[in-house]
Design a protein around this motif. Structure first.
Motif, PDB file in Angstrom:
ATOM      1  N   ASP A 633     -25.621-134.526   2.317  1.00 38.50           N
ATOM      2  CA  ASP A 633     -24.303-133.840   2.958  1.00 38.50           C
ATOM      3  C   ASP A 633     -23.242-133.438   2.281  1.00 38.50           C
ATOM      4  O   ASP A 633     -22.927-132.262   2.314  1.00 38.50           O
ATOM      5  CB  ASP A 633     -23.841-134.684   4.028  1.00 38.50           C
ATOM      6  CG  ASP A 633     -22.928-134.014   4.955  1.00 38.50           C
ATOM      7  OD1 ASP A 633     -23.434-133.148   5.581  1.00 38.50           O
ATOM      8  OD2 ASP A 633     -21.619-134.520   4.938  1.00 38.50           O
ATOM      9  N   SER A 634     -23.148-134.217   1.023  1.00 37.98           N
ATOM     10  CA  SER A 634     -21.845-133.780   0.356  1.00 37.98           C
ATOM     11  C   SER A 634     -22.379-132.645  -0.883  1.00 37.98           C
ATOM     12  O   SER A 634     -21.584-131.855  -1.196  1.00 37.98           O
ATOM     13  CB  SER A 634     -21.410-135.087  -0.586  1.00 37.98           C
ATOM     14  OG  SER A 634     -22.377-135.581  -1.869  1.00 37.98           O
ATOM     15  N   LEU A 635     -23.575-132.669  -1.010  1.00 34.71           N
ATOM     16  CA  LEU A 635     -24.129-131.671  -1.621  1.00 34.71           C
ATOM     17  C   LEU A 635     -24.042-130.277  -1.140  1.00 34.71           C
ATOM     18  O   LEU A 635     -23.572-129.142  -1.613  1.00 34.71           O
ATOM     19  CB  LEU A 635     -25.583-131.971  -2.432  1.00 34.71           C
ATOM     20  CG  LEU A 635     -26.269-130.841  -3.214  1.00 34.71           C
ATOM     21  CD1 LEU A 635     -25.496-130.602  -4.225  1.00 34.71           C
ATOM     22  CD2 LEU A 635     -27.859-131.202  -3.366  1.00 34.71           C
ATOM     23  N   ALA A 636     -24.503-130.242   0.118  1.00 34.06           N
ATOM     24  CA  ALA A 636     -24.786-129.096   0.986  1.00 34.06           C
ATOM     25  C   ALA A 636     -23.225-128.510   1.348  1.00 34.06           C
ATOM     26  O   ALA A 636     -23.308-127.419   1.105  1.00 34.06           O
ATOM     27  CB  ALA A 636     -25.367-129.471   2.176  1.00 34.06           C
ATOM     28  N   GLN A 637     -22.208-129.541   1.591  1.00 34.81           N
ATOM     29  CA  GLN A 637     -21.140-129.034   2.184  1.00 34.81           C
ATOM     30  C   GLN A 637     -20.445-128.500   0.791  1.00 34.81           C
ATOM     31  O   GLN A 637     -19.816-127.478   0.757  1.00 34.81           O
ATOM     32  CB  GLN A 637     -20.303-130.134   2.583  1.00 34.81           C
ATOM     33  CG  GLN A 637     -20.843-130.629   3.847  1.00 34.81           C
ATOM     34  CD  GLN A 637     -19.754-130.752   4.997  1.00 34.81           C
ATOM     35  OE1 GLN A 637     -18.768-130.127   5.041  1.00 34.81           O
ATOM     36  NE2 GLN A 637     -20.140-131.955   5.701  1.00 34.81           N
ATOM     37  N   GLY A 638     -20.553-129.130  -0.463  1.00 30.13           N
ATOM     38  CA  GLY A 638     -19.924-128.651  -1.589  1.00 30.13           C
ATOM     39  C   GLY A 638     -20.474-127.489  -2.079  1.00 30.13           C
ATOM     40  O   GLY A 638     -19.594-126.391  -2.608  1.00 30.13           O
ATOM     41  N   LEU A 639     -21.540-127.132  -2.161  1.00 33.22           N
ATOM     42  CA  LEU A 639     -22.126-125.835  -2.281  1.00 33.22           C
ATOM     43  C   LEU A 639     -21.577-124.629  -1.285  1.00 33.22           C
ATOM     44  O   LEU A 639     -21.316-123.601  -1.723  1.00 33.22           O
ATOM     45  CB  LEU A 639     -23.758-125.694  -2.467  1.00 33.22           C
ATOM     46  CG  LEU A 639     -24.389-126.704  -3.358  1.00 33.22           C
ATOM     47  CD1 LEU A 639     -25.898-126.761  -3.321  1.00 33.22           C
ATOM     48  CD2 LEU A 639     -23.973-126.183  -4.968  1.00 33.22           C
ATOM     49  N   SER A 640     -21.498-125.018  -0.212  1.00 28.85           N
ATOM     50  CA  SER A 640     -21.048-124.145   1.098  1.00 28.85           C
ATOM     51  C   SER A 640     -19.664-123.772   0.507  1.00 28.85           C
ATOM     52  O   SER A 640     -19.262-122.632   0.405  1.00 28.85           O
ATOM     53  CB  SER A 640     -21.103-124.906   2.220  1.00 28.85           C
ATOM     54  OG  SER A 640     -20.359-123.972   3.219  1.00 28.85           O
TER      55      SER A 640
END
Length: 733
Positions: A633-640
């Motif tokens: 989740d943190s990876l996806a939100q960070g890339l977003s």
């Protein structure tokens, strides 16, 4: 033996062949060579010769072959483990006037001609792999006549017979049956340079040795070899120390430092040589970085095509390259007598395997440099390879049940769809079961023999424990409390070795340890390059319909994901160590979860910035994770956030998948089936997709079989996504 070698007619004939073989009129036998030849030719004995690389074991069997032919025998049959080794052996035979040919998968068009030469009596030596002995066509069409005409059986690299050996090959074990079918008049020679006492005893057992050892004093020569006789078996064991090798170990803090040392000092190593790495990705990365800095090098791994391997070998032999950067794929069989150095980036898992690899150097030179640069990740890599090569009870019983239930021969592909075992592991397991008479290879595939079979857990545990002791011994070698050559000889149970006076323990470090700032900068820049492509799956596994999933053939292009990216492989020299820390488990074996570390997140953004995509993603979607939900989740939100892309959330887990087991590591059909129906697109995500114009970035933590990305991407396509671009932190392998 009452007749002195130099007084015998056989000796005169043998030395004449030796001089033709070497091209020197003053050539003389090394101690033990003629005794071995005489044991084979006059006594028709079974012989085991353990001598260091470069001693001249091939001279023993080539000369014995020619002498047996002169006395009216048919061709010698040489069992050799590698295509590269066969190529060198055939070339060496031709130089000596020995008419030799090999039968292998690379020269099928020549088989009829070779067979005609055997029938015409114009072939002296035939080389085959141990696997060829179990090929139905070869076994049925070639072996009956070979058993009648063969004048000598040679088992080269005989340590492969033993599952205690470092290069165990299951098919070598069937050689015992081959020996049992030979007429008693046919001598047998087994040769190796790397066998300790336990491996020697196992080889002798495979040769059918049953009586206790007896000293054979008349075969002693100046105390530099020991010989024994067991029920017609002549055993010659020579000293294994290599006076030409200058050994050393240099401990450096990390992969970047080891690469930097190579960048600065490779040019100063003598001649041309080999740089060994433990993994394919490490070899490829190292070769790339060295080449970018101006070195003429090539990589050589299990992924290298056969033709490219041959070109690389010849380039090294001609000194057209400074080094081949290789995995253990370059080992037995490569013959360059003037090889100047061997450097290891990471240690092999046993001193015996290490001795075998460094033995390629200094065979015809007074000096060659051998340096080990160990890595902190070495034990983890050893553990992975040891586990991958060990058959499990569950897999063995599944294979036998599938064959018994089929009632007909099954190809490996058909069997793969019936059991959850990867192709490489399945092929190894079938070989083991075949050697143990539980299965048999026939026309059309494999079938169960119906003979009683039981999983020998005790034996495999003994082997595993032996492997653990070898790993501990390798760490002891690195510690350097004893002369390094003497230590290696001791590991091979050669008690004749004395301190060499040349290694870094005996004489102090002979290698520079300094690394300048520029080399460090280039190494770090080469290693921090990020982004490894993930190729999309284009075809469904052939076994899916048998698992209740009615899909086969090509995946429709409208349902395929596009080429994706990961930050790095877990085995990479650059980001591999950092990613292994993230994917480590706790003491109980449970995954450790947490947000993406800042340095890793920054590197991921770098991958996106350098991605050569034809269409930029328009949104981010995540794959739900049970093991590391925070990480994903943190990876996806960070890339977003970094890409200013809307985050549409996660795919949902379908209700029926909640108790499903994620069977990562199985074969392709089972891996695909384990995620089939696992994901669905919820209403909110479907609504978000409907508003997009462009592909979505599909984010996960770890890619292994690629079926999770493939199946999840298919669901997004079916829900209206205009393209799917997979992205993950790491690629397994």
């Amino acid at each position: 033996m009452s007749i002195a070698p130099q007084d015998s007619e056989l000796y005169d004939q043998a030395v004449a062949h030796l001089r033709a073989l070497t091209g020197r009129n003053d050539a003389r036998f090394h101690p033990g060579q003629f005794e071995s030849i005489r044991a084979l030719v006059e006594e028709r004995a079974r012989a085991l010769v353990i001598q260091r690389t470069g001693w001249g074991k091939s001279a023993v069997y080539f000369i014995s072959s020619l002498l047996m032919r002169k006395f009216g025998g048919g061709p010698a049959l040489i069992v050799s483990p590698l295509l590269a080794l066969m190529r060198d052996q055939v070339a060496a035979a031709e130089r000596a006037g020995v008419r030799a040919a090999a039968v292998n998968s690379a020269n099928a068009t020549e088989w009829n001609e070779i067979r005609a030469d055997i029938e015409a009596g114009t072939l002296d030596v035939l080389l085959v792999s141990p696997e060829r002995l179990n090929n139905p066509r070869f076994r049925d069409e070639w072996m009956p006549s070979l058993m009648k005409s063969c004048s000598l059986l040679v088992i080269d690299e005989a340590h492969c017979i033993s599952d205690w050996g470092h290069d165990f090959r299951p098919d070598y074990r069937r050689i015992r049956d081959l020996i049992g079918r030979l007429p008693s008049r046919v001598p047998v020679l087994a040769t190796t340079a790397t066998a300790n006492s336990r491996v020697v005893a196992d080889i002798q057992e495979q040769l059918g040795v049953t009586l206790p050892s007896q000293e054979r004093g008349d075969a002693e020569t100046s105390g530099d070899r020991a010989a024994s006789e067991r029920q017609g078996v002549f055993t010659l064991r020579g000293p294994l120390s290599r006076a030409s090798l200058r050994l050393g170990v240099l401990n450096l803090p990390d992969n970047a430092s080891r690469i930097a040392w190579l960048l600065e000092h490779l040019k100063d190593l003598p001649g041309s040589g080999i740089v060994y790495a433990l993994t394919i990705s490490a070899a490829e990365d190292t070769a790339r970085i060295l080449a970018e800095s101006g070195y003429v090098v090539r990589s050589y791994t299990g992924r290298t095509d056969t033709g490219e391997r041959e070109e690389a070998e010849e380039a090294l032999k001609r000194n057209d390259v400074k080094a081949l950067v290789a995995t253990s794929a370059l080992g037995m069989g490569f013959d360059k007598p003037d090889l100047g150095f061997v450097v290891h980036l990471g240690a092999p898992s046993s001193p015996v395997a290490y001795y075998q690899q460094v033995g390629r150097a200094g065979r015809a030179t007074e000096s060659a440099d051998v340096l080990l640069l160990p890595g902190r990740e070495d034990p983890e890599i050893w553990k992975y390879f040891a586990t991958a090569s060990m058959p499990t009870r569950e897999n063995a019983e599944a294979v036998l049940a599938a064959l018994q239930n089929a009632g007909r021969p099954l190809s490996v592909a058909a069997l793969e769809s019936a059991v959850n075992v990867k192709r490489t592991s399945l092929e190894l397991l079938l070989k083991v079961l075949s050697v143990e008479d539980a299965v048999e290879r026939v026309q059309g595939g494999w079938e169960a023999t119906g003979r009683q079979w039981a999983y020998d857990a005790e034996r495999y545990e003994r082997i595993a424990e032996a492997r653990r002791r070898e790993q501990t011994a390798m760490l002891d070698y690195e510690a350097g409390t004893q002369c390094r050559m003497q230590f290696l000889a001791d590991q091979l149970d050669d008690d004749t070795a004395e301190p060499c006076g040349r290694c870094d323990v005996c004489a102090g470090p002979w290698y520079p340890s300094e690394i300048d700032v520029e080399s460090s900068r280039r190494a770090k820049n080469g290693l921090v390059k990020v982004g490894v492509p993930i190729e999309p799956r284009a075809q469904w596994p052939s076994g899916l319909p048998k698992l209740g999933i009615d899909h086969k053939g090509k995946i429709p292009e409208a349902e395929r994901v596009e080429r994706g990216r990961v930050l790095a492989r877990l085995t990479d020299l650059g980001w591999g160590n950092r990613l292994r820390e993230i994917f480590a488990a706790d003491e109980a074996g449970h995954p450790i979860d947490g947000e993406v570390p800042a340095d890793v997140g920054k590197a991921c953004i770098g991958v996106l910035a350098e991605w050569d995509w034809s269409r930029r993603p328009s949104a981010v979607v995540a794959i739900p994770s049970r093991s590391r939900p925070q990480l994903v989740d943190s990876l996806a939100q960070g890339l977003s956030a970094a890409g200013r892309l809307p985050y549409l959330g996660q795919l949902e887990l379908a209700p029926q998948s909640e108790s499903a087991t994620d069977r990562r590591g199985g074969n392709s059909a089972f891996s695909a089936a384990s995620v089939w129906g696992k994901f669905r697109v919820g209403a909110d995500l479907a609504a978000g997709l409907a508003e997009l114009r462009g592909p979505v970035l599909l984010v996960d933590d770890l890619v292994d079989s690629r079926w999770t990305m493939t199946v999840a991407g298919r669901e997004l396509h079916r829900a209206g996504a205009d393209g799917v671009l997979p992205f993950a932190l790491a690629l397994q392998g």
